[in-house]
Design a protein around this motif. Structure first.
Motif, PDB file in Angstrom:
ATOM      1  N   ARG A  33      -5.377  -9.857  12.621  1.00  0.00           N
ATOM      2  CA  ARG A  33      -6.252  -9.628  11.476  1.00  0.00           C
ATOM      3  C   ARG A  33      -7.713  -9.543  11.899  1.00  0.00           C
ATOM      4  O   ARG A  33      -8.137 -10.216  12.828  1.00  0.00           O
TER       5      ARG A  33
ATOM      6  N   GLN B 201       0.860  -1.183   0.000  1.00  0.00           N
ATOM      7  CA  GLN B 201       0.000   0.000   0.000  1.00  0.00           C
ATOM      8  C   GLN B 201       0.893   1.228   0.000  1.00  0.00           C
ATOM      9  O   GLN B 201       2.037   1.189   0.437  1.00  0.00           O
TER      10      GLN B 201
ATOM     11  N   PRO C 220      -6.650  -5.448   8.076  1.00  0.00           N
ATOM     12  CA  PRO C 220      -7.714  -6.248   7.468  1.00  0.00           C
ATOM     13  C   PRO C 220      -7.233  -7.668   7.165  1.00  0.00           C
ATOM     14  O   PRO C 220      -6.047  -7.887   6.876  1.00  0.00           O
ATOM     15  N   ARG C 221      -8.134  -8.609   7.224  1.00  0.00           N
ATOM     16  CA  ARG C 221      -7.779 -10.011   7.012  1.00  0.00           C
ATOM     17  C   ARG C 221      -7.227 -10.255   5.613  1.00  0.00           C
ATOM     18  O   ARG C 221      -6.474 -11.203   5.395  1.00  0.00           O
ATOM     19  N   THR C 222      -7.562  -9.389   4.680  1.00  0.00           N
ATOM     20  CA  THR C 222      -7.108  -9.579   3.305  1.00  0.00           C
ATOM     21  C   THR C 222      -5.633  -9.228   3.107  1.00  0.00           C
ATOM     22  O   THR C 222      -5.048  -9.589   2.080  1.00  0.00           O
ATOM     23  N   ARG C 223      -5.022  -8.538   4.066  1.00  0.00           N
ATOM     24  CA  ARG C 223      -3.611  -8.174   3.925  1.00  0.00           C
ATOM     25  C   ARG C 223      -2.721  -9.388   4.164  1.00  0.00           C
ATOM     26  O   ARG C 223      -2.848 -10.072   5.175  1.00  0.00           O
ATOM     27  N   ARG C 224      -1.811  -9.645   3.232  1.00  0.00           N
ATOM     28  CA  ARG C 224      -0.875 -10.768   3.356  1.00  0.00           C
ATOM     29  C   ARG C 224       0.425 -10.228   3.947  1.00  0.00           C
ATOM     30  O   ARG C 224       1.268  -9.689   3.227  1.00  0.00           O
TER      31      ARG C 224
ATOM     32  N   GLY D 232     -11.786  -9.242  10.110  1.00  0.00           N
ATOM     33  CA  GLY D 232     -12.613  -9.235   8.903  1.00  0.00           C
ATOM     34  C   GLY D 232     -13.061  -7.833   8.562  1.00  0.00           C
ATOM     35  O   GLY D 232     -12.943  -7.380   7.419  1.00  0.00           O
ATOM     36  N   THR D 233     -13.578  -7.133   9.535  1.00  0.00           N
ATOM     37  CA  THR D 233     -13.962  -5.731   9.382  1.00  0.00           C
ATOM     38  C   THR D 233     -13.309  -4.937  10.505  1.00  0.00           C
ATOM     39  O   THR D 233     -13.804  -4.927  11.637  1.00  0.00           O
TER      40      THR D 233
END
Length: 341
Positions: free
Chosen positions: A142, A81, A127-131, A144-145
């Motif tokens: 992490r 990011q 966020p859970r989507t971040r690796r 979800g929201t």
């Protein structure tokens, strides 16, 4: 370029003191320092140091707590990011990341939390989507929201209940867990029900030492709510009720306990300290039936929450006063036996 050459072409006056001391490789490039020069200055014995991958501390010696917090956020934001956009409220350029766990509690001056400088790790909520992988002193939690961050001295920080849950998830010290939870309520950081709901969402209520701490937390929260109820009654000049009593029909079964009862007006106040979205079946099956039974007997039951007692005591006092005044227009309630609870 010497070690003392000013950074250019972009000046640093728009940054805070700590932001001038902790910069990413990309930020340094925008100020006229190439990646190779930054790497050279950050070698062992040099005037700078690479505190985390791609994040530089622009002085030798140990990093301060504030510098470690900023470095953790900049590292997180720089992984996939942009790390240089403005943050809401004048905060750090950290994207969606925020400090959580013990570091967030230390930022809020919890006396039970270890000092920031003593923490081996800083937990960052993303966020859970971040690796992302933990590195150095940075660990990731992490969601979800993710919740909306709260800014403390410019640092985006998780709300108290979320920070508590993230801290408790890593702790095995039962004494420390109990102290952190009770302090959160005793010092007015949040309500017990909110903490319990967050712990339940994190699936921590199956751990024995957490269950014991929650029992102490709920007892602390109820005691504080009762104290606020006393203050509300006396501070707003309501008639003195009978405190913490059990109601019975003469010769009949117990109708249940209430926190305050005005016998002449047949008005009862009950503190609802259950957790949000928790124990709904218990409420409807037990407390709900009790309230319905009392109201069928002509007793007005006013339900108050710890949060409303803290945030709007005047409004709650007005509700009780209205119920007391309205009693004159109702049929008298049946005689009840009132016993200490």
């Amino acid at each position: 370029m010497s070690h003392n050459t000013p950074l250019s072409p972009r000046p640093l006056h728009h940054l805070s003191d700590v932001q001038r001391r902790v910069l990413t490789t990309r930020q340094l490039c925008e100020h006229g320092v190439t990646a190779s020069v930054a790497a050279e200055r950050s070698r062992a014995g040099g005037p700078w140091q690479q505190i985390l991958p791609g994040v530089h501390l622009l002085h030798p010696g140990p990093a301060t707590s504030e510098e470690r917090l900023l470095a953790a956020l900049l590292y997180t934001a720089s992984r996939g990011q942009g790390a240089d956009g403005p943050a809401p409220g004048g905060g750090t350029p950290c994207g969606e990341a925020m400090i959580t766990g013990l570091a967030a509690l230390a930022l809020r001056h919890f006396s039970s939390a270890p000092a920031l400088a003593s923490l081996d790790h800083i937990d960052v909520l993303v966020p859970r989507t971040r690796r992302l992988r933990a590195t150095g002193f940075v660990r990731f939690v992490r969601a979800g929201t993710p919740p909306a961050p709260q800014y403390l001295a410019g640092v985006p920080t998780a709300p108290v209940a979320r920070a508590l849950a993230d801290a408790v998830a890593r702790l095995t010290d039962a004494v420390l867990v109990r102290r952190l939870l009770t302090e959160s309520v005793r010092h007015g950081h949040c309500e017990a029900a909110t903490v319990v709901a967050e712990l339940n969402s994190a699936r921590l209520l199956s751990r024995p030492h957490v269950v014991d701490a929650v029992d102490a937390l709920l007892a602390e929260g109820r005691a504080i709510a009762e104290g606020r109820l006393y203050d509300m009654v006396r501070g707003h000049h309501l008639p003195e009720p009978l405190w913490n009593v059990e109601l019975r029909l003469p010769g009949g079964p117990a109708l249940g306990g209430v926190d305050a009862y005005w016998r002449e007006q047949a008005v009862a106040v009950e503190i609802d300290a259950r957790a949000p979205r928790q124990d709904e079946e218990v409420w409807r099956g037990g407390y709900g039936r009790k309230r319905e039974h009392l109201e069928r007997l002509g007793i007005t039951v006013v339900r108050v929450t710890p949060k409303r007692l803290r945030e709007a005591p005047e409004e709650q006092a007005a509700v009780v006063r209205t119920a007391l005044i309205a009693a004159a227009d109702r049929d008298p309630a049946p005689y009840l036996v009132v016993l200490p609870r």
